[in-house]
Design an enzyme around this catalytic site. Structure first.
Site, PDB file in Angstrom:
ATOM      1  N   ASP A   1       0.857  -1.089   0.031  1.00 13.38           N
ATOM      2  CA  ASP A   1      -0.068  -0.137   0.076  1.00 13.38           C
ATOM      3  C   ASP A   1       0.848   1.412  -0.161  1.00 13.38           C
ATOM      4  O   ASP A   1       2.001   0.979   0.558  1.00 13.38           O
ATOM      5  CB  ASP A   1      -0.804  -0.017   1.300  1.00 13.38           C
ATOM      6  CG  ASP A   1      -2.114  -1.175   1.105  1.00 13.38           C
ATOM      7  OD1 ASP A   1      -2.647  -1.428   0.083  1.00 13.38           O
ATOM      8  OD2 ASP A   1      -2.462  -1.488   2.178  1.00 13.38           O
TER       9      ASP A   1
ATOM     10  N   ASP B   1      -6.907  -1.571  -4.794  1.00  7.20           N
ATOM     11  CA  ASP B   1      -8.211  -1.239  -3.886  1.00  7.20           C
ATOM     12  C   ASP B   1      -9.035  -0.045  -4.641  1.00  7.20           C
ATOM     13  O   ASP B   1     -10.277  -0.509  -4.266  1.00  7.20           O
ATOM     14  CB  ASP B   1      -7.629  -0.766  -2.551  1.00  7.20           C
ATOM     15  CG  ASP B   1      -6.696  -1.625  -1.842  1.00  7.20           C
ATOM     16  OD1 ASP B   1      -6.977  -2.933  -2.034  1.00  7.20           O
ATOM     17  OD2 ASP B   1      -5.714  -1.340  -1.138  1.00  7.20           O
TER      18      ASP B   1
END
Length: 163
Positions: A118, A136
């Site tokens: 991330d 995402d």
């Protein structure tokens, strides 16, 4: 190949963009060292061995295989659903393709690294939204599209059946 399956190019595009941005973030950013882009947005490299919002991240590693199995099952199930769509169900096809691409991006990370990379971090007034990635975004946009289609599509189908 049925016409809705042509939307799998979108899955590949999400996957390619996700992997490229994760590679760039991993190569250019120091781990957990924020790079301020704006007053509310940072690039911050983080590794998430859990699920959304780091759910189960503190467990010893079994969750890697659980989430990988869920991703494989979701991709297979969504691909079958996509294959069965009618050609006029474009919004739903796009939504499913976005989710498939995002699921494949995070699956790749889990299988190769054991965690999801991330790097997008938004914050305001000392509150930080959990870091996320392009995969995402694909999953979220696909889910929003499916919700939208369930509301708008149902009205459209009712209107068409009464006409």
């Amino acid at each position: 190949m049925q016409r809705p399956m042509r939307w799998l190019w979108l899955s590949l595009a999400v996957l390619a963009l996700d992997l490229a941005t994760k590679y760039a973030a991993s190569s250019l950013l120091g781990y957990a060292q924020p790079v301020e882009v704006t007053a509310f947005f940072n690039l911050t490299l983080l590794h998430n061995p859990g699920a959304a919002f780091s759910f189960l991240a503190s467990h010893p590693g079994w969750q890697r295989w659980l989430f990988a199995a869920i991703a494989v099952g979701a991709c297979v199930g969504l691909s079958i659903w996509l294959w069965r769509l009618k050609t006029d169900e474009k919004r739903l096809a796009v939504s499913l393709a976005l989710i498939i691409g995002g699921a494949l991006g995070n699956l790749f990370d889990r299988l190769v690294h054991g965690y999801v990379v991330d790097f997008l971090s938004f914050h305001a007034a000392g509150w930080y939204y959990p870091a996320f990635n392009v995969a995402d975004i694909g999953i979220t946009l696909g889910a929003i599209g499916m919700i939208w289609e369930s509301m708008v599509g149902e009205r459209r189908r009712k209107k068409a059946s009464t006409a």
